[in-house]
Scaffold this active site. Structure first.
Site, PDB file in Angstrom:
ATOM      1  N   THR A  45       0.852  -1.184   0.000  1.00 37.69           N
ATOM      2  CA  THR A  45       0.000   0.000   0.000  1.00 37.69           C
ATOM      3  C   THR A  45       0.896   1.245   0.000  1.00 37.69           C
ATOM      4  O   THR A  45       2.062   1.172   0.400  1.00 37.69           O
ATOM      5  CB  THR A  45      -0.966  -0.002   1.205  1.00 37.69           C
ATOM      6  OG1 THR A  45      -0.209  -0.043   2.399  1.00 37.69           O
ATOM      7  CG2 THR A  45      -1.924  -1.187   1.138  1.00 37.69           C
ATOM      8  N   THR A  47       1.544   4.418   1.568  1.00 38.38           N
ATOM      9  CA  THR A  47       2.353   4.936   2.671  1.00 38.38           C
ATOM     10  C   THR A  47       3.247   3.849   3.251  1.00 38.38           C
ATOM     11  O   THR A  47       4.410   4.092   3.585  1.00 38.38           O
ATOM     12  CB  THR A  47       1.462   5.544   3.771  1.00 38.38           C
ATOM     13  OG1 THR A  47       0.687   6.600   3.194  1.00 38.38           O
ATOM     14  CG2 THR A  47       2.278   6.096   4.929  1.00 38.38           C
ATOM     15  N   CYS A  48       2.726   2.641   3.334  1.00 33.99           N
ATOM     16  CA  CYS A  48       3.501   1.528   3.896  1.00 33.99           C
ATOM     17  C   CYS A  48       4.727   1.224   3.045  1.00 33.99           C
ATOM     18  O   CYS A  48       5.816   0.981   3.576  1.00 33.99           O
ATOM     19  CB  CYS A  48       2.616   0.285   4.008  1.00 33.99           C
ATOM     20  SG  CYS A  48       1.102   0.573   4.965  1.00 33.99           S
ATOM     21  N   SER A  49       4.560   1.242   1.730  1.00 34.06           N
ATOM     22  CA  SER A  49       5.649   0.898   0.809  1.00 34.06           C
ATOM     23  C   SER A  49       6.566   2.062   0.470  1.00 34.06           C
ATOM     24  O   SER A  49       7.738   1.856   0.166  1.00 34.06           O
ATOM     25  CB  SER A  49       5.078   0.346  -0.498  1.00 34.06           C
ATOM     26  OG  SER A  49       4.503  -0.918  -0.279  1.00 34.06           O
ATOM     27  N   LEU A  53       7.894   1.264   5.796  1.00 29.29           N
ATOM     28  CA  LEU A  53       8.911   0.208   5.745  1.00 29.29           C
ATOM     29  C   LEU A  53      10.263   0.733   5.271  1.00 29.29           C
ATOM     30  O   LEU A  53      11.288   0.411   5.887  1.00 29.29           O
ATOM     31  CB  LEU A  53       8.439  -0.963   4.876  1.00 29.29           C
ATOM     32  CG  LEU A  53       9.418  -2.128   4.723  1.00 29.29           C
ATOM     33  CD1 LEU A  53       9.799  -2.740   6.065  1.00 29.29           C
ATOM     34  CD2 LEU A  53       8.827  -3.182   3.793  1.00 29.29           C
TER      35      LEU A  53
END
Length: 158
Positions: A45, A47-49, A53
């Site tokens: 997703t 923001t996560c990617s 992370l």
């Protein structure tokens, strides 16, 4: 109610992605260790990617120099987490926890209903610091925010 500072992390079966995929129990995983655990709503997703992370990948050695291991939690299956780790060039010793049925996430009380976005039950975006399985710091993001759970924010408090 969500887990609180001073409480012990729940003991739940999960799948670990690091140097391969294996089953593990969180009670054993956190025992005798200093760990920053951060959670993302979903692998791959935006923001996560793009931010969450990658920040921990960039600062991974900074945590290790402080004697702190880093683990990432998401309500995804282990194969998605393995593909995400490869795509993000995650070091094998930055463990990804695949909580496919959200058992650990629910036990923490940090679940998020992402049904409105077609994602179902997910983990809220958060980061915690635990020593020997006991929560010492807990930083849960407000909906739609990314500030207090970043690698930089956690480095400032551990």
């Amino acid at each position: 109610m969500s887990i609180q500072i001073g409480q012990t992390l729940p003991d739940v079966e999960v799948r670990l992605v690091g140097d391969g995929i294996r089953d593990a129990r969180t009670g054993e995983l956190f025992a005798g260790r200093k760990v920053v655990l951060f959670a993302v709503p979903g692998a791959f997703t935006p923001t996560c990617s793009n931010r969450h992370l990658p920040g921990y990948v960039t600062h991974h050695r900074d945590f290790l120099e402080r004697g702190i291991e880093v683990m990432c939690l998401s309500v995804n299956d282990a194969y998605v987490m393995q593909a995400w780790a490869a795509a993000q060039h995650v070091p094998h010793d930055l463990l990804l926890i695949a909580d496919g049925n959200a058992a650990f996430t629910r036990a923490l009380g940090l679940e998020l209903d992402g049904s409105g976005y077609g994602m179902g039950l997910r983990a809220r975006r958060f980061a915690l610091y635990a020593e020997d399985g006991v929560v010492r710091q807990l930083h849960v993001e407000a909906p739609g925010e990314f500030r207090v759970s970043s690698a930089e924010a956690m480095l400032a408090v551990v």
